[in-house]
Motif scaffolding. Structure first.
Motif, PDB file in Angstrom:
ATOM      1  N   GLN A   1       0.833  -1.202   0.000  1.00 22.73           N
ATOM      2  CA  GLN A   1       0.000   0.000   0.000  1.00 22.73           C
ATOM      3  C   GLN A   1       0.871   1.257   0.000  1.00 22.73           C
ATOM      4  O   GLN A   1       0.542   2.250  -0.673  1.00 22.73           O
TER       5      GLN A   1
ATOM      6  N   GLN B   1       3.826   1.483  -1.284  1.00 23.63           N
ATOM      7  CA  GLN B   1       4.415   1.586  -2.623  1.00 23.63           C
ATOM      8  C   GLN B   1       3.397   2.104  -3.646  1.00 23.63           C
ATOM      9  O   GLN B   1       3.743   2.909  -4.515  1.00 23.63           O
ATOM     10  N   LEU B   2       2.153   1.648  -3.547  1.00 26.81           N
ATOM     11  CA  LEU B   2       1.116   2.160  -4.451  1.00 26.81           C
ATOM     12  C   LEU B   2       0.882   3.648  -4.226  1.00 26.81           C
ATOM     13  O   LEU B   2       0.716   4.412  -5.180  1.00 26.81           O
TER      14      LEU B   2
ATOM     15  N   PRO C   1       3.724   0.940  -8.503  1.00 25.08           N
ATOM     16  CA  PRO C   1       2.915  -0.277  -8.585  1.00 25.08           C
ATOM     17  C   PRO C   1       3.697  -1.519  -8.972  1.00 25.08           C
ATOM     18  O   PRO C   1       3.352  -2.629  -8.549  1.00 25.08           O
TER      19      PRO C   1
ATOM     20  N   ALA D   1       5.138  -2.906  -5.895  1.00 28.32           N
ATOM     21  CA  ALA D   1       4.090  -3.500  -5.072  1.00 28.32           C
ATOM     22  C   ALA D   1       3.690  -4.870  -5.602  1.00 28.32           C
ATOM     23  O   ALA D   1       3.572  -5.835  -4.840  1.00 28.32           O
TER      24      ALA D   1
ATOM     25  N   THR E   1      -5.179  -5.802  -2.444  1.00 28.10           N
ATOM     26  CA  THR E   1      -4.034  -4.933  -2.744  1.00 28.10           C
ATOM     27  C   THR E   1      -3.233  -5.479  -3.916  1.00 28.10           C
ATOM     28  O   THR E   1      -2.772  -4.718  -4.782  1.00 28.10           O
TER      29      THR E   1
ATOM     30  N   ALA F   1      -2.524  -3.607  -7.500  1.00 26.17           N
ATOM     31  CA  ALA F   1      -1.180  -3.443  -8.070  1.00 26.17           C
ATOM     32  C   ALA F   1      -1.121  -4.033  -9.476  1.00 26.17           C
ATOM     33  O   ALA F   1      -0.520  -3.435 -10.384  1.00 26.17           O
TER      34      ALA F   1
ATOM     35  N   ALA G   1      -2.790  -1.750 -11.920  1.00 24.03           N
ATOM     36  CA  ALA G   1      -2.005  -0.524 -12.123  1.00 24.03           C
ATOM     37  C   ALA G   1      -0.814  -0.755 -13.058  1.00 24.03           C
ATOM     38  O   ALA G   1      -0.297   0.215 -13.633  1.00 24.03           O
TER      39      ALA G   1
ATOM     40  N   ALA H   1      -3.281   3.866 -11.732  1.00 20.75           N
ATOM     41  CA  ALA H   1      -2.129   3.933 -10.828  1.00 20.75           C
ATOM     42  C   ALA H   1      -2.000   5.327 -10.224  1.00 20.75           C
ATOM     43  O   ALA H   1      -1.704   5.481  -9.033  1.00 20.75           O
TER      44      ALA H   1
ATOM     45  N   LEU I   1      -4.224   6.082  -7.302  1.00 14.45           N
ATOM     46  CA  LEU I   1      -3.832   5.470  -6.031  1.00 14.45           C
ATOM     47  C   LEU I   1      -2.753   6.269  -5.307  1.00 14.45           C
ATOM     48  O   LEU I   1      -2.517   6.055  -4.122  1.00 14.45           O
ATOM     49  N   ARG I   2      -2.117   7.166  -6.038  1.00 13.72           N
ATOM     50  CA  ARG I   2      -1.020   7.935  -5.448  1.00 13.72           C
ATOM     51  C   ARG I   2      -1.557   8.961  -4.451  1.00 13.72           C
ATOM     52  O   ARG I   2      -2.660   9.480  -4.599  1.00 13.72           O
TER      53      ARG I   2
END
Length: 283
Positions: free
Chosen positions: A113, A115-116, A121, A124, A144, A148, A151, A203, A206-207
């Motif tokens: 999480q 790393q995402l 990604p 992750a 999760t 990933a 993404a 992706a 998710l940042r």
């Protein structure tokens, strides 16, 4: 024994989505017992649930200073840093927790999480690839992993991973939310190029960028709504009872319309509280 009971009550409140109540319970406790690691860890979780990562970081750092190698302290330290956009610190704390307890899927999930949230990604997905083979029974981990995979442009594998999460826990809210997000992202994909663009957009969604206001969790919103409704109900009932006593004592003449209005208002507040409480129980 009293400390254990208080922490158990905080755990129960957090599990039911009542982070506000948990924070109110824990605030005087950590003031009286600032050396209690468990109190600070729960406070960090409560503050994150309430959408207050800055205060969550304060609590997580207090726990970490008291227990620098404890995986639970490192977990919440990582989570707080992620929500604030401090990604290097979040990944470092999660990685340290994984080194302390390499067989714990929850810690690997936190690392992925982090790393995402940092826009990594591929890291992750690669990090979870071996973990899911050993802990495929963990629904959170599978969700999760699916996120990933999507993404990095592998939508079919992503759906399969999330499907495994639903097979484990059919009512898993995170899995259903992920499937909705996948469907929305895929609605624009008609070829390889548009699929790659959809994966990149997902992706990016998710940042967490430094300074971006964090999204409140649904449970936190329901908890706040339920708290306001409960307090409103209490005030209306108190006013209704007070008016009745004054009317009975002959000190004040209360019109019947006021009784009806108070009863209607109390009933509305009671219905809102009941609905939010039921929603928390299902969550």
């Amino acid at each position: 024994m009293q400390t254990e009971l208080l922490l158990a009550e905080a755990d129960a409140l957090l599990a039911r989505g009542r982070a506000h109540n948990a924070a109110r319970l824990l605030t005087p406790f950590v003031g009286r017992e600032p050396e209690n690691v468990g109190g600070w860890q729960r406070m960090a979780r409560a503050r994150l649930d309430l959408g207050d990562p800055a205060e969550a970081l304060v609590a997580a750092q207090a726990a970490w200073h008291l227990d620098p190698y404890g995986t639970e302290s490192l977990h919440w330290l990582s989570a707080a840093h992620s929500h604030l956009g401090d990604h290097a610190e979040a990944i470092a704390a999660a990685a340290a927790a994984c080194r302390e307890d390499p067989g714990n899927p929850r810690l690997h999930n936190r690392l992925a999480q982090a790393q995402l949230a940092a826009g990594l990604p591929t890291d992750a997905a690669e990090g979870l690839r071996c973990v899911v083979d050993m802990a495929g029974w963990d629904a959170d981990l599978m969700v999760t992993y699916g996120m990933a995979l999507f993404a990095i442009g592998r939508p079919l594998s992503a759906r399969e991973a999330v499907g495994r999460a639903l097979a484990i826990d059919f009512g898993h809210a995170g899995a259903r939310s992920a499937l909705h997000a996948f469907a929305a992202a895929m609605s624009t994909a008609v070829d390889a190029a548009s699929l790659a663009l959809a994966a990149d957009d997902y992706a990016e969604s998710l940042r967490i960028h430094p300074g971006r206001p964090p999204l409140r969790r649904p449970g936190a919103v329901r908890s706040a709504t339920g708290y306001v409704a409960r307090m409103t109900l209490s005030w209306f009932l108190a006013v209704l009872a007070g008016a009745g006593l004054l009317d009975a004592a002959g000190l004040l003449t209360v019109p019947s319309s006021l009784y009806v209005a108070l009863l209607c208002a109390a009933g509305t507040a009671g219905c809102v509280f009941a609905l939010t409480d039921q929603s928390r129980s299902r969550a």
